[in-house]
Scaffold this motif. Sequence first.
Motif, PDB file in Angstrom:
ATOM      1  N   TRP A  75       0.825  -1.202   0.000  1.00 60.28           N
ATOM      2  CA  TRP A  75       0.000   0.000   0.000  1.00 60.28           C
ATOM      3  C   TRP A  75       0.864   1.258   0.000  1.00 60.28           C
ATOM      4  N   VAL A  76       1.908   1.270   0.824  1.00 61.96           N
ATOM      5  CA  VAL A  76       2.804   2.428   0.890  1.00 61.96           C
ATOM      6  C   VAL A  76       3.484   2.629  -0.465  1.00 61.96           C
ATOM      7  N   LEU A  77       3.974   1.544  -1.060  1.00 62.54           N
ATOM      8  CA  LEU A  77       4.611   1.632  -2.373  1.00 62.54           C
ATOM      9  C   LEU A  77       3.644   2.175  -3.424  1.00 62.54           C
ATOM     10  N   SER A  78       2.415   1.677  -3.412  1.00 61.40           N
ATOM     11  CA  SER A  78       1.407   2.143  -4.368  1.00 61.40           C
ATOM     12  C   SER A  78       1.129   3.627  -4.206  1.00 61.40           C
ATOM     13  N   SER A  79       1.044   4.078  -2.962  1.00 61.08           N
ATOM     14  CA  SER A  79       0.773   5.503  -2.727  1.00 61.08           C
ATOM     15  C   SER A  79       1.967   6.352  -3.126  1.00 61.08           C
ATOM     16  N   ARG A  80       3.176   5.887  -2.836  1.00 61.99           N
ATOM     17  CA  ARG A  80       4.378   6.659  -3.171  1.00 61.99           C
ATOM     18  C   ARG A  80       4.598   6.749  -4.683  1.00 61.99           C
ATOM     19  N   MET A  81       4.192   5.699  -5.404  1.00 58.12           N
ATOM     20  CA  MET A  81       4.335   5.728  -6.857  1.00 58.12           C
ATOM     21  C   MET A  81       3.465   6.823  -7.475  1.00 58.12           C
TER      22      MET A  81
END
Length: 99
Positions: A75-81
């Motif tokens: 989830w964090v990776l998806s938001s940061r992308m």
Amino acid sequence: MKTTIVKFAVTFKTKQKWCKEAKKNNLTLSQWIINKLNSDFEFDCNQHVDLHNDIPPNQRYFISVTVPRETKGIWVLSSRMLNKKLRVWIANKLNHGIE
């Protein structure tokens, strides 16, 4: 399996909308949140989201969801992308498709 807690604040009105959606799908609010955040669909991540300090205390509802660390990492990776904070990404994805 190690777990972590994801916490965020929403208004009571938003929480009620989400609970109604969860109930329609015969899920608890936590199950509905996890399922929707793990689903793969395109959504508008540029909608305005109030941060918890912007929500008046008498209208603020805190939600805590326990998930595996790997899930939160995705989830964090998806938001940061998308160059968004996790809380903004979560609220926009959960609000997608809800009237």
